[in-house]
Motif scaffolding. Sequence first.
Motif, short mmCIF file in Angstrom:
data_model
loop_
_atom_site.label_atom_id
_atom_site.label_comp_id
_atom_site.label_asym_id
_atom_site.label_seq_id
_atom_site.Cartn_x
_atom_site.Cartn_y
_atom_site.Cartn_z
N ALA A 121 -9.80 1.45 -4.72
CA ALA A 121 -8.81 0.54 -4.03
C ALA A 121 -7.78 1.35 -3.36
O ALA A 121 -7.16 2.35 -3.95
CB ALA A 121 -8.32 -0.36 -5.11
N VAL A 122 -7.83 1.37 -2.09
CA VAL A 122 -6.62 2.08 -1.14
C VAL A 122 -5.76 1.17 -0.40
O VAL A 122 -6.27 0.39 0.20
CB VAL A 122 -7.18 2.97 -0.45
CG1 VAL A 122 -6.28 4.11 0.28
CG2 VAL A 122 -8.38 4.01 -1.06
N THR A 123 -4.53 1.40 -0.46
CA THR A 123 -3.70 0.54 0.33
C THR A 123 -2.87 1.07 1.48
O THR A 123 -2.50 2.31 1.45
CB THR A 123 -2.55 0.14 -0.70
OG1 THR A 123 -2.88 -0.68 -1.89
CG2 THR A 123 -1.36 -0.91 -0.13
N PHE A 124 -2.86 0.50 2.31
CA PHE A 124 -2.24 0.81 3.73
C PHE A 124 -1.29 -0.25 4.20
O PHE A 124 -1.44 -1.34 4.29
CB PHE A 124 -3.33 0.89 4.97
CG PHE A 124 -4.50 1.99 4.58
CD1 PHE A 124 -4.31 3.26 4.84
CD2 PHE A 124 -5.64 1.68 3.83
CE1 PHE A 124 -5.34 4.29 4.64
CE2 PHE A 124 -6.73 2.60 3.33
CZ PHE A 124 -6.37 3.81 3.67
N SER A 125 -0.41 0.30 5.01
CA SER A 125 0.70 -0.65 5.43
C SER A 125 0.28 -1.09 6.85
O SER A 125 -0.48 -0.48 7.71
CB SER A 125 2.01 0.38 5.77
OG SER A 125 1.81 1.17 6.52
N ALA A 187 2.61 -10.48 4.49
CA ALA A 187 2.17 -9.28 3.87
C ALA A 187 2.25 -8.15 4.72
O ALA A 187 2.08 -8.08 5.93
CB ALA A 187 0.47 -9.62 3.55
N ARG A 188 2.57 -6.94 4.18
CA ARG A 188 2.76 -5.66 4.94
C ARG A 188 1.83 -4.66 4.49
O ARG A 188 1.97 -3.34 4.61
CB ARG A 188 4.24 -5.35 4.86
CG ARG A 188 5.13 -6.25 5.86
CD ARG A 188 4.98 -6.06 6.97
NE ARG A 188 5.78 -7.05 8.05
CZ ARG A 188 5.01 -8.09 8.51
NH1 ARG A 188 4.17 -8.61 7.99
NH2 ARG A 188 5.93 -8.87 9.18
N THR A 189 0.83 -4.96 3.55
CA THR A 189 0.02 -4.00 3.03
C THR A 189 -1.30 -4.55 2.92
O THR A 189 -1.49 -5.80 2.79
CB THR A 189 0.48 -3.37 1.71
OG1 THR A 189 0.61 -4.50 0.77
CG2 THR A 189 1.82 -2.79 1.64
N LEU A 190 -2.25 -4.02 3.28
CA LEU A 190 -3.72 -4.20 3.04
C LEU A 190 -4.31 -3.12 1.85
O LEU A 190 -4.12 -1.95 2.12
CB LEU A 190 -4.67 -4.01 4.26
CG LEU A 190 -4.27 -5.12 5.55
CD1 LEU A 190 -5.09 -4.83 6.48
CD2 LEU A 190 -4.44 -6.67 4.76
N THR A 191 -5.01 -3.83 1.13
CA THR A 191 -5.93 -2.94 0.04
C THR A 191 -7.19 -3.14 0.22
O THR A 191 -7.86 -4.11 0.25
CB THR A 191 -5.42 -3.37 -1.45
OG1 THR A 191 -3.98 -3.13 -1.66
CG2 THR A 191 -6.32 -2.45 -2.24
N LEU A 192 -7.99 -1.81 0.54
CA LEU A 192 -9.14 -1.89 1.12
C LEU A 192 -10.07 -1.07 0.06
O LEU A 192 -9.80 -0.31 -0.94
CB LEU A 192 -9.42 -0.97 2.32
CG LEU A 192 -8.29 -1.46 3.46
CD1 LEU A 192 -8.59 -0.42 4.58
CD2 LEU A 192 -8.47 -2.78 3.94
N ALA A 193 -11.45 -1.62 0.20
CA ALA A 193 -12.56 -0.77 -0.93
C ALA A 193 -13.07 0.20 0.14
O ALA A 193 -13.80 0.16 0.91
CB ALA A 193 -13.27 -1.61 -1.32
N LEU A 194 -12.71 1.45 -0.39
CA LEU A 194 -13.18 2.78 0.19
C LEU A 194 -13.81 3.62 -0.61
O LEU A 194 -13.34 3.68 -1.91
CB LEU A 194 -12.19 3.37 1.30
CG LEU A 194 -11.50 2.58 2.02
CD1 LEU A 194 -10.21 3.35 2.57
CD2 LEU A 194 -12.27 2.04 3.24
N ASP A 195 -15.04 4.37 -0.16
CA ASP A 195 -15.22 5.64 -1.06
C ASP A 195 -14.38 6.68 -0.89
O ASP A 195 -13.51 6.75 0.08
CB ASP A 195 -16.63 5.85 -0.89
CG ASP A 195 -17.05 6.49 0.61
OD1 ASP A 195 -16.21 7.11 1.16
OD2 ASP A 195 -18.22 6.10 1.25
#
Length: 268
Positions: A121-125, A187-195
């Motif tokens: 789980a990685v979060t981006f603005s 919302a000001r962030t997205l949490t993505l599923a990344l390797d």
Amino acid sequence: MRKLSPKVLLILAAILSVVCGIMIYSYLSKAEPKEEKKNTKSVVVAAMDIAPGTVLTDKMVRLELVPNNLAQPDALRTLPDAVGKTIRMPVNSGDQITRKRLNGNGATNTFVNSIPKDKRAVTFSVDDISGVAGFIRPSTRIDVVCIQGAKNGLPSVGRLVLQNVLVLAVGSTDMNSVNSAKKNEAARTLTLALDPREAIQLRMAQQEGKVSFMLRPAKPTEEEFYGATVVGGGGMAPAAPAASGGEGVVRPSANHGVTVIRGTNISR
């Protein structure tokens, strides 16, 4: 009738006294627990300090009688209700184990369980533009692009960095939230599923240019454009002689537009 001697009478009196004492003690012993039980409740308490994420065992908890006015409404009442559950917040020894302090049956965190096994789980603005005006929601899939502005005489470049990326959360709303299907413009962030490789690749893209996200349709076409690079055009051609014989007239290049590079294939 033979009279009993004073000595015998004393012995009988002592025996009767002992019997009466035993009966009174037995009666009071039975009455007190009933009265105590009437004014108390049995609740599960921590037998030791417990850290968040710990799965409870029978050695970590015990039953304890507490006054009715001190028993918390959602406190667990039996040991089987607690054993096997996971604590989601710190608990001190002697604290009552309540349902709001638990995550569920053996689950350390429902959000953690939603992350695919081969991902992180990685979060981006994001802002209103890069976040597709709040239409990106948990469980949807997106593509990621990176735009590098023109500099040092080089044209602007756009790259399709990643495709078909699963969105785990938007802001603090994840896939397990009851309102996960609602639009979240704030919302000001997205949490993505990344390797790990994809996470590093996307973090590097953030350093190189402006990253934005594209929401994929529910049923996208089979054609994929992963790795496509778009090079900006519109540069000016060198000065050329004018038709009337003048010098130094600048004419626009005929290569206005963009160049798309896919591996070794180039299209304009």
